[in-house]
Motif scaffolding. Structure first.
Motif, short mmCIF file in Angstrom:
data_model
loop_
_atom_site.label_atom_id
_atom_site.label_comp_id
_atom_site.label_asym_id
_atom_site.label_seq_id
_atom_site.Cartn_x
_atom_site.Cartn_y
_atom_site.Cartn_z
N VAL A 1 89.44 0.23 67.96
CA VAL A 1 89.96 1.50 67.49
C VAL A 1 91.01 1.21 66.43
O VAL A 1 91.98 0.49 66.69
N VAL A 2 90.81 1.76 65.24
CA VAL A 2 91.73 1.59 64.12
C VAL A 2 92.36 2.95 63.86
O VAL A 2 91.65 3.92 63.60
N LEU A 3 93.67 3.01 63.97
CA LEU A 3 94.38 4.28 63.80
C LEU A 3 95.14 4.26 62.49
O LEU A 3 96.17 3.59 62.35
N LYS A 4 94.60 5.01 61.52
CA LYS A 4 95.21 5.10 60.19
C LYS A 4 96.32 6.15 60.25
O LYS A 4 96.12 7.24 60.79
N ARG A 5 97.50 5.80 59.69
CA ARG A 5 98.65 6.68 59.80
C ARG A 5 99.37 6.88 58.47
O ARG A 5 100.59 6.97 58.41
N GLY A 6 98.62 6.93 57.39
CA GLY A 6 99.21 7.19 56.08
C GLY A 6 100.18 6.10 55.67
O GLY A 6 99.83 4.92 55.64
N ALA A 7 101.40 6.48 55.38
CA ALA A 7 102.41 5.53 54.92
C ALA A 7 103.00 4.70 56.06
O ALA A 7 103.72 3.73 55.81
N ASP A 8 102.68 5.05 57.30
CA ASP A 8 103.15 4.27 58.45
C ASP A 8 102.17 3.15 58.75
O ASP A 8 101.03 3.16 58.30
N ALA A 9 102.61 2.20 59.54
CA ALA A 9 101.77 1.05 59.89
C ALA A 9 100.46 1.50 60.53
O ALA A 9 100.42 2.48 61.29
N CYS A 10 99.40 0.79 60.23
CA CYS A 10 98.11 1.01 60.86
C CYS A 10 98.15 0.33 62.23
O CYS A 10 98.65 -0.80 62.36
N LEU A 11 97.65 1.01 63.25
CA LEU A 11 97.62 0.45 64.60
C LEU A 11 96.18 0.17 64.98
O LEU A 11 95.29 1.00 64.74
N ILE A 12 95.95 -0.99 65.59
CA ILE A 12 94.59 -1.40 65.93
C ILE A 12 94.58 -1.91 67.36
O ILE A 12 95.44 -2.68 67.77
N ARG A 13 93.55 -1.46 68.10
CA ARG A 13 93.28 -2.03 69.42
C ARG A 13 91.88 -2.61 69.35
O ARG A 13 90.91 -1.91 69.04
N CYS A 14 91.79 -3.92 69.57
CA CYS A 14 90.51 -4.61 69.47
C CYS A 14 90.34 -5.53 70.67
O CYS A 14 91.14 -6.45 70.87
N GLU A 15 89.31 -5.24 71.47
CA GLU A 15 89.02 -6.06 72.65
C GLU A 15 90.26 -6.25 73.51
O GLU A 15 90.53 -7.35 74.00
N GLY A 16 91.04 -5.19 73.69
CA GLY A 16 92.21 -5.23 74.56
C GLY A 16 93.49 -5.70 73.90
O GLY A 16 94.57 -5.56 74.47
N GLU A 17 93.40 -6.29 72.72
CA GLU A 17 94.61 -6.73 72.00
C GLU A 17 95.07 -5.64 71.06
O GLU A 17 94.26 -4.86 70.57
N ARG A 18 96.38 -5.62 70.81
CA ARG A 18 96.95 -4.62 69.89
C ARG A 18 97.52 -5.32 68.66
O ARG A 18 98.10 -6.39 68.75
N PHE A 19 97.34 -4.66 67.54
CA PHE A 19 97.87 -5.16 66.26
C PHE A 19 98.55 -4.02 65.53
O PHE A 19 98.12 -2.88 65.63
N GLU A 20 99.57 -4.35 64.78
CA GLU A 20 100.22 -3.38 63.90
C GLU A 20 100.26 -4.00 62.51
O GLU A 20 100.76 -5.11 62.33
N VAL A 21 99.69 -3.30 61.56
CA VAL A 21 99.61 -3.79 60.19
C VAL A 21 100.45 -2.86 59.31
O VAL A 21 100.11 -1.68 59.15
N PRO A 22 101.56 -3.37 58.78
CA PRO A 22 102.42 -2.49 57.97
C PRO A 22 101.73 -2.01 56.71
O PRO A 22 100.92 -2.71 56.12
N ALA A 23 102.05 -0.78 56.34
CA ALA A 23 101.53 -0.22 55.10
C ALA A 23 102.31 -0.80 53.93
O ALA A 23 103.49 -1.12 54.05
#
Length: 114
Positions: free
Chosen positions: A62-84
């Protein structure tokens, strides 16, 4: 793999209930959901990213796009935050979400990590 990008536009649906039913039916079949936080809020009333992630426990990525805020990703139980990236002067946001989704999927298809 089946990928779904939510892109909810109320005027394209007969009712919010019809849109919700269709989205739930499709989301039950996907491997990767590219979701926009604003669209999830408008369609389902989710107040934050945790509610969005909780709504889709069986979707592997699940990739959660949040505009100018960091993108949040949950992949196979792990979480990632990718800054915009900060953009000083935004000229046009047309297709920004679609462009992000295309780049994300291209990277994943080439073996890139979430």
């Amino acid at each position: 793999k089946v990928v779904f990008d939510n892109n909810y536009r109320p005027r394209l649906w007969a009712s919010v209930d019809a849109a919700r039913a269709a989205y739930h039916a499709v989301l039950a079949e996907v491997d990767i959901a590219l979701l926009t936080e604003d669209d999830e809020r408008a369609l389902f009333g989710y107040e934050d990213s945790e509610q969005v992630f909780a709504a889709y426990p069986t979707i592997a990525e699940v990739v959660l796009k949040r505009g100018a805020d960091a993108c949040l990703i949950r992949c196979e139980g792990e979480r990632f935050e990718v800054p915009a990236l900060v953009v000083e002067k935004v000229v046009d946001t047309t297709a920004a979400g679609d462009s992000f989704s295309a780049a994300y999927l291209a990277s994943r298809l080439k073996g890139g990590s979430p």
